[in-house]
Enzyme design. Structure first.
Site, PDB file in Angstrom:
ATOM      1  N   GLU A   1     -12.174   2.024   3.637  1.00 43.76           N
ATOM      2  CA  GLU A   1     -11.106   2.438   4.547  1.00 43.76           C
ATOM      3  C   GLU A   1     -11.235   3.937   4.834  1.00 43.76           C
ATOM      4  O   GLU A   1     -10.417   4.750   4.390  1.00 43.76           O
ATOM      5  CB  GLU A   1      -9.754   2.099   3.910  1.00 43.76           C
ATOM      6  CG  GLU A   1      -8.548   2.516   4.707  1.00 43.76           C
ATOM      7  CD  GLU A   1      -8.211   1.588   5.849  1.00 43.76           C
ATOM      8  OE1 GLU A   1      -9.105   0.861   6.316  1.00 43.76           O
ATOM      9  OE2 GLU A   1      -7.055   1.598   6.275  1.00 43.76           O
TER      10      GLU A   1
ATOM     11  N   GLU B   1       0.825  -1.211   0.000  1.00 44.70           N
ATOM     12  CA  GLU B   1       0.000   0.000   0.000  1.00 44.70           C
ATOM     13  C   GLU B   1       0.861   1.264   0.000  1.00 44.70           C
ATOM     14  O   GLU B   1       1.478   1.601   1.016  1.00 44.70           O
ATOM     15  CB  GLU B   1      -0.928   0.035   1.206  1.00 44.70           C
ATOM     16  CG  GLU B   1      -1.872   1.227   1.160  1.00 44.70           C
ATOM     17  CD  GLU B   1      -2.902   1.239   2.264  1.00 44.70           C
ATOM     18  OE1 GLU B   1      -3.868   2.016   2.158  1.00 44.70           O
ATOM     19  OE2 GLU B   1      -2.738   0.474   3.247  1.00 44.70           O
TER      20      GLU B   1
END
Length: 311
Positions: A286, A191
């Site tokens: 998220e 990420e």
């Protein structure tokens, strides 16, 4: 190993009979269906809420109760960054419930304790060893909760080393992790982040290069639209350029990191684009929420219904 099948083209096992309605009587008895929840049809895309997101509406702090509520609202996946830190018995209970409901487990974080410090970029054996150990632990967690993806953050820059040396150190560690994950069909998704300027992974393009160097179906990109909007923008073209290495997508509007419709990102257009590309993977929610309590949670669901209405 079937490279693309479990990355982007895997379907949700066991939900076809449930997709157009609520739980069957047998499933209600098995899972504790929330009768107070308004039934919601499944979404066009596979959005994944997280623990605490619907605790007021579910009237419970218990993640299992919240998952049942999520199902009733039409969600067919969850994600849980902290899954690795939950007791093994709780991990198994979550996995069992997801299996009963025909829901999918999204990412959890491979948390070595070094994710937010200078670590893998240094090439020091202590950090590589900690990463390898946590990868092994993550395999066991994934088995319990039926996970296929795990988030990896390589940590901060080592600013005393040239960029190429740092990159080589990270690639070396990730190859070791991929060797652990591959036999189990588990994918670490790297990420790139925007939280601070010390983070080594910053862009999807940089992460694409690293994935190509690792050369494993178990090392791919987590494309978090919130972070990528902050760092580079140009969301759809960059996504398309990096598509072969993207295995997982997360959502968050900018500014504010709240639900779609609260910021500048055209999520309806992005979801339509993903649908047209044939993406059937998880889209992790998220982010926080603009409102509070049950009203805020209802507004969040409506925001996803609105953004999901692209057909």
């Amino acid at each position: 190993m079937e490279r693309r099948q479990f990355l982007q083209n895997g379907t949700l096992a066991g939900i076809s009979a449930l997709a157009l309605g609520g739980l069957t009587n047998a499933a209600q008895a098995a899972t504790g269906h929330h009768p107070q929840a308004a039934a919601g049809k499944t979404f066009n895309m596979n959005y994944a809420p997280h623990d605490g997101m619907f605790k007021n509406s579910a009237k419970s702090d218990d993640f299992l109760d919240q998952i049942k509520f999520m199902y009733d609202q039409g969600f067919r996946a969850i994600e849980d960054n902290g899954m690795l830190g939950r007791p093994a018995a709780e991990q198994a209970k979550i996995g069992d419930l997801l299996a009963k409901l025909g829901m999918q487990m999204g990412v959890f974080v491979v948390d070595t304790g070094n994710n937010w410090k200078t670590s893998l970029t240094t090439g020091k054996q202590e950090f590589k060893d900690a990463f390898i150990k946590t990868c092994k632990d993550s395999v066991e967690t994934a088995k319990r909760c039926n996970a296929k993806w795990a988030t990896v953050v390589p940590g901060y820059f080592e600013r005393n080393l040239p960029m190429g040396i740092q990159t080589a150190h990270v690639v070396d560690a990730l190859r070791a992790g991929a060797e652990i994950f591959e036999p189990h069909g588990l994918v670490m998704v790297l990420e790139p982040l925007s939280d601070n300027a010390d983070l080594f992974l910053r862009t999807a393009e940089q992460t694409f290069e690293i994935c190509k160097a690792v050369k494993s179906p178990s090392c791919k990109i987590l494309y978090d639209l919130y972070h990528m909007q902050r760092n580079t923008g140009n969301l759809i073209p960059v996504m398309d350029m990096c598509w072969d290495e993207i295995a997982y997508i997360q959502i968050g509007d900018n500014p504010g990191r709240k639900e779609p419709g609260t910021g500048e990102v055209n999520y309806k257009n992005i979801f339509k684009h993903l649908h047209q590309k044939g993406y059937k993977g998880v889209l992790g929610m998220e982010h926080g929420m603009a409102g509070k309590s049950t009203d805020g949670e209802s507004a969040l669901i409506k925001a996803y219904r609105d953004a999901d209405n692209f057909l």
